[in-house]
Motif scaffolding. Structure first.
Motif, PDB file in Angstrom:
ATOM      1  N   ASP A  15       0.835  -1.208   0.000  1.00 17.42           N
ATOM      2  CA  ASP A  15       0.000   0.000   0.000  1.00 17.42           C
ATOM      3  C   ASP A  15       0.869   1.257   0.000  1.00 17.42           C
ATOM      4  O   ASP A  15       0.578   2.222  -0.712  1.00 17.42           O
ATOM      5  CB  ASP A  15      -0.934   0.010   1.213  1.00 17.42           C
ATOM      6  N   ALA A  16       1.947   1.246   0.788  1.00 15.89           N
ATOM      7  CA  ALA A  16       2.852   2.398   0.842  1.00 15.89           C
ATOM      8  C   ALA A  16       3.562   2.598  -0.488  1.00 15.89           C
ATOM      9  O   ALA A  16       3.739   3.736  -0.946  1.00 15.89           O
ATOM     10  CB  ALA A  16       3.867   2.210   1.968  1.00 15.89           C
ATOM     11  N   VAL A  17       3.968   1.496  -1.133  1.00 14.67           N
ATOM     12  CA  VAL A  17       4.605   1.600  -2.455  1.00 14.67           C
ATOM     13  C   VAL A  17       3.633   2.229  -3.446  1.00 14.67           C
ATOM     14  O   VAL A  17       3.989   3.144  -4.193  1.00 14.67           O
ATOM     15  CB  VAL A  17       5.073   0.208  -2.944  1.00 14.67           C
ATOM     16  N   LYS A  18       2.398   1.772  -3.425  1.00 13.64           N
ATOM     17  CA  LYS A  18       1.403   2.265  -4.387  1.00 13.64           C
ATOM     18  C   LYS A  18       1.112   3.762  -4.204  1.00 13.64           C
ATOM     19  O   LYS A  18       0.949   4.487  -5.177  1.00 13.64           O
ATOM     20  CB  LYS A  18       0.115   1.454  -4.281  1.00 13.64           C
ATOM     21  N   ARG A  19       1.077   4.216  -2.949  1.00 13.13           N
ATOM     22  CA  ARG A  19       0.782   5.637  -2.726  1.00 13.13           C
ATOM     23  C   ARG A  19       2.054   6.486  -2.673  1.00 13.13           C
ATOM     24  O   ARG A  19       1.998   7.682  -2.369  1.00 13.13           O
ATOM     25  CB  ARG A  19      -0.085   5.824  -1.492  1.00 13.13           C
ATOM     26  N   ASN A  20       3.219   5.849  -2.972  1.00  9.74           N
ATOM     27  CA  ASN A  20       4.503   6.538  -3.023  1.00  9.74           C
ATOM     28  C   ASN A  20       4.862   7.187  -1.689  1.00  9.74           C
ATOM     29  O   ASN A  20       5.414   8.292  -1.640  1.00  9.74           O
ATOM     30  CB  ASN A  20       4.527   7.564  -4.158  1.00  9.74           C
ATOM     31  N   ASP A  21       4.582   6.471  -0.598  1.00 11.14           N
ATOM     32  CA  ASP A  21       4.896   6.928   0.755  1.00 11.14           C
ATOM     33  C   ASP A  21       6.298   6.441   1.110  1.00 11.14           C
ATOM     34  O   ASP A  21       6.476   5.380   1.712  1.00 11.14           O
ATOM     35  CB  ASP A  21       3.862   6.395   1.739  1.00 11.14           C
ATOM     36  N   ILE A  22       7.301   7.207   0.718  1.00  2.19           N
ATOM     37  CA  ILE A  22       8.693   6.802   0.880  1.00  2.19           C
ATOM     38  C   ILE A  22       9.060   6.619   2.352  1.00  2.19           C
ATOM     39  O   ILE A  22       9.846   5.723   2.692  1.00  2.19           O
ATOM     40  CB  ILE A  22       9.644   7.813   0.199  1.00  2.19           C
ATOM     41  N   GLY A  23       8.489   7.402   3.235  1.00  2.00           N
ATOM     42  CA  GLY A  23       8.758   7.256   4.665  1.00  2.00           C
ATOM     43  C   GLY A  23       8.341   5.889   5.182  1.00  2.00           C
ATOM     44  O   GLY A  23       9.101   5.217   5.887  1.00  2.00           O
ATOM     45  N   ALA A  24       7.133   5.472   4.829  1.00  3.61           N
ATOM     46  CA  ALA A  24       6.642   4.159   5.263  1.00  3.61           C
ATOM     47  C   ALA A  24       7.432   3.038   4.599  1.00  3.61           C
ATOM     48  O   ALA A  24       7.755   2.033   5.237  1.00  3.61           O
ATOM     49  CB  ALA A  24       5.154   4.025   4.957  1.00  3.61           C
ATOM     50  N   VAL A  25       7.745   3.197   3.321  1.00  2.64           N
ATOM     51  CA  VAL A  25       8.536   2.181   2.610  1.00  2.64           C
ATOM     52  C   VAL A  25       9.902   2.041   3.282  1.00  2.64           C
ATOM     53  O   VAL A  25      10.381   0.927   3.506  1.00  2.64           O
ATOM     54  CB  VAL A  25       8.688   2.539   1.116  1.00  2.64           C
ATOM     55  N   THR A  26      10.520   3.149   3.625  1.00  4.97           N
ATOM     56  CA  THR A  26      11.833   3.127   4.276  1.00  4.97           C
ATOM     57  C   THR A  26      11.789   2.346   5.576  1.00  4.97           C
ATOM     58  O   THR A  26      12.692   1.555   5.871  1.00  4.97           O
ATOM     59  CB  THR A  26      12.330   4.559   4.525  1.00  4.97           C
TER      60      THR A  26
END
Length: 98
Positions: A15-26
């Motif tokens: 979900d974080a990848v899809k919404r481009n949430d780099i903080g959550a992905v990190t």
């Protein structure tokens, strides 16, 4: 590793990848891999239109995860990642496109 317990983390990661949430992905990556994230993110389509978890397989203290990422341009990337408990939660400790 418990695959049922890992599943919500994998879905949250997608979900974080899809919404481009780099903080959550990190946060999903082990600290040792974080310096390499810009290269990983740079290899993906700029806009991810769809994500799908294809499998989660336990392998002792780790789990092997296979995900499909589809860019808005139709490019599909299969990503294999290895998850382990790091700093109190499951995190990606290795991964690569397949």
């Amino acid at each position: 590793m418990d695959t049922a317990g890992l599943s919500p983390y994998v879905q949250a990661h997608l979900d974080a990848v899809k919404r481009n949430d780099i903080g959550a992905v990190t946060e999903d990556f082990a600290p040792v891999l974080r310096p390499f994230l810009s290269g990983i993110v740079g290899s993906l389509p700029a806009v991810i239109a769809a994500t799908e978890n294809l499998s989660i397989e336990a392998d002792g203290e780790q789990a092997i995860v296979l995900n499909r990422l589809v860019g808005d341009n139709g490019v599909t990337i299969m990503m294999r990642s290895v998850w382990r408990q790091v700093d109190g939660r499951p995190r990606i400790v290795d991964g690569a496109p397949v």
